[in-house]
Enzyme design. Structure first.
Site, PDB file in Angstrom:
ATOM      1  N   GLU A 270      19.447  59.292  58.880  1.00  0.00           N
ATOM      2  CA  GLU A 270      20.734  59.430  59.568  1.00  0.00           C
ATOM      3  C   GLU A 270      21.781  58.767  58.682  1.00  0.00           C
ATOM      4  O   GLU A 270      21.939  57.547  58.681  1.00  0.00           O
ATOM      5  CB  GLU A 270      20.687  58.769  60.947  1.00  0.00           C
ATOM      6  CG  GLU A 270      19.682  59.379  61.897  1.00  0.00           C
ATOM      7  CD  GLU A 270      20.087  60.759  62.396  1.00  0.00           C
ATOM      8  OE1 GLU A 270      21.197  61.222  62.048  1.00  0.00           O
ATOM      9  OE2 GLU A 270      19.289  61.377  63.122  1.00  0.00           O
ATOM     10  N   CYS A 304      29.130  56.701  62.786  1.00  0.00           N
ATOM     11  CA  CYS A 304      28.825  57.819  61.891  1.00  0.00           C
ATOM     12  C   CYS A 304      29.456  59.100  62.402  1.00  0.00           C
ATOM     13  O   CYS A 304      29.679  60.044  61.634  1.00  0.00           O
ATOM     14  CB  CYS A 304      27.320  57.978  61.703  1.00  0.00           C
ATOM     15  SG  CYS A 304      26.402  58.110  63.250  1.00  0.00           S
TER      16      CYS A 304
END
Length: 517
Positions: A270, A304
């Site tokens: 990720e 993110c």
């Protein structure tokens, strides 16, 4: 004032079992003596020392892996629904400590208290999801081409799952991985970010009693806190750890992928996001403004899924820009534990430097600062980590716009056609989250089609930041391709096996080969 009241913080630390000096090594049931370096955790909220951590060593890592291997032998044989019951109890323990853990996350990392609470709620939610998943680890049954044969597939526990988490979600990302890994029959070794060690220690203090009360073997849930020189490449290269789940920068993610790949291990990555919202002429502007402010300025731009680019049709650009600037002017910047605060500090002074560099760069490339972009100093901002979120005009091809700056900067970019907007949206290396605001079903469906967004997450009339537990979370391209949390993300934590059973008295051979014996 909470930022002046250290007694509030002291009570939170006591409730969570945080001492002046804390051990950085746990097998889930007990804290282990370590001899590594001592690290001091400093709050970006006020620059004060919170507590210290005695870190682990490479020798501690070796002992942890061996213990985890032994624990896996027992844990994999526990029926999955019973593994789910443990996860349910962990979720309940988190419920009981939600307020304190949320405050610690807020104070140690810098996100506002409501976001700290929200992060702990995500832990609770994934625990609830995983409990249900523990009864749904489904395989398939296929029809065999051979007479009196049955063919099916099943999923087995994988082994040790290494979880390396980032500072921006100090506890939730661990839970996304650990709760599913537990119901899958795996054991976990958690290496948290060096910037938020205390939140990880608090989590292990919370779950310790649950593990002991339920006679869980030592080594099922492990925490190991250490610098990369002690635990880094050796962790990624370890063949005894079949899966590494890494959350962090694309740069480090490339290294992790290479090291794990060289041993043919699995990596769940990720990584970076450079997320955009397309605003069409038919968009509900008020909704879009709310989504932009929350997505771009929330968590001080340190998600993110933070909104980093606004791709706005030329016909509504000026109106949208003016409304966005007005909305930004109403944001309250301050101590993350103050109830009136919308924006807390960046996690470190280094992040402030990245923020300032990006703004110099965008202006050098021809962009223009419309709002904010300054560092705050003076009373209440002594930590040196506070900035005013920035709105800047830019073009999609600027080098700095192509990069992810982990700070509250949003770039406004004009477009004239939907095809152009999608091309701008997809024209960056990252591919995590994306959104379009429109009331046109044609525009919405085009955006969601194969010729639309190339991101792992594509939303309509919802912002880019955040995600529901029930959906698989992750992205494409430089985001790494990993998927966590909901849907069938559980499969990455298990190994797949195809089984064929012959219940006849004959043994037909492949390719029609025959021979006598």
């Amino acid at each position: 004032m909470i930022n002046k009241d250290q007694n509030t913080i002291r009570i939170v630390l006591e409730n969570l079992g945080i001492k002046e000096v804390n051990c950085g090594l746990s097998d889930g049931l007990a804290w282990k003596e370590t001899t590594g370096e001592i690290a001091t955790m400093i709050s970006p909220a006020d620059g004060r020392s919170i507590a210290q951590v005695q870190q682990a060593t490479s020798e501690d890592y070796e002992n942890t892996v061996k213990m985890a291997q032994e624990a896996f032998k027992a844990w994999r044989m526990v029926p999955a629904p019973k593994r789910g019951e443990l996860v349910r109890l962990i979720g309940n323990a988190l419920r009981n400590h939600k307020e304190d853990l949320g405050r610690l996350v807020s104070y140690e990392m810098g996100k506002i208290y409501q976001e700290g609470l929200g992060e702990v709620q995500e832990m609770i939610d994934i625990a609830d999801f995983a409990v249900g998943q523990s009864r749904q680890l489904y395989g398939l049954t296929m029809h065999s081409e051979r007479e009196r044969h049955r063919m099916y597939e099943q999923y087995h526990p994988l082994g040790i799952v290494g979880v390396v988490t980032s500072f921006n979600f100090p506890v939730a990302v661990w839970a996304w991985n650990a709760m599913l890994a537990l119901v899958a029959g795996d054991v976990v070794i958690w290496k948290p970010s060096s910037k938020v060690m205390l939140s990880a220690i608090a989590v292990h203090n919370i779950i310790k009693k649950v593990l002991i009360d339920n006679s869980i073997p030592a080594g099922v849930l492990n925490l190991i806190i250490a610098g990369s020189k002690e635990i880094g490449n050796n962790f990624f290269a370890d063949k005894r750890v079949p899966l590494i789940s890494f959350t962090g920068s694309t740069e480090v993610g490339r290294k992790v992928s290479r090291i794990v790949g060289e041993r043919l291990g699995r990596s769940l990555l990720e990584l970076g996001g450079n997320n955009a919202i397309i605003i069409t002429p038919s968009a509900n502007i008020d909704m879009a403004i709310r989504a932009t402010v929350f997505g771009a300025a929330g968590t001080a731009g340190q998600r993110c899924t933070t909104t980093r680019r606004m791709i706005i049709h030329v016909s509504i650009y000026e109106n949208f820009r003016n409304k966005l600037v007005k909305a930004y002017s109403q944001l309250q910047i301050g101590h993350p534990l103050e109830t009136s605060t919308h924006i807390g500090p960046l996690v470190s002074k280094a992040s402030v430097s990245d923020f300032e560099f990006a703004l110099r760069k965008v202006q050098q490339e021809g962009g223009r600062i419309l709002y904010g972009g300054t560092k705050l100093q003076g009373d209440g901002y002594e930590s040196g980590c506070y900035v005013v979120p920035c709105i800047a005009e830019a073009e999609g091809h600027y080098q700095i716009v192509q990069e992810e700056t982990f700070a509250p900067i949003v770039y406004l970019i004009k477009y004239t056609s939907l095809d152009e907007a999608i091309e701008i949206q997809n024209g960056v290396p990252q591919g995590l989250s994306s959104s379009i605001f429109t009331t046109s079903i044609l525009d919405a469906e085009t955006f969601l089609s194969p010729e639309g967004s190339d991101c792992g997450i594509a939303n309509v009339n919802i912002g880019t930041s955040g995600a529901e537990i029930g959906g698989a979370f992750g992205g494409e391209k430089d985001t790494g391709g990993g998927r966590e949390s909901g849907s069938d993300a559980w499969k990455v934590y298990m190994r797949r096996q195809t089984n064929t059973i012959n219940y006849s008295t004959k043994l037909p051979l492949a390719q029609g080969i025959k021979f006598d014996i």
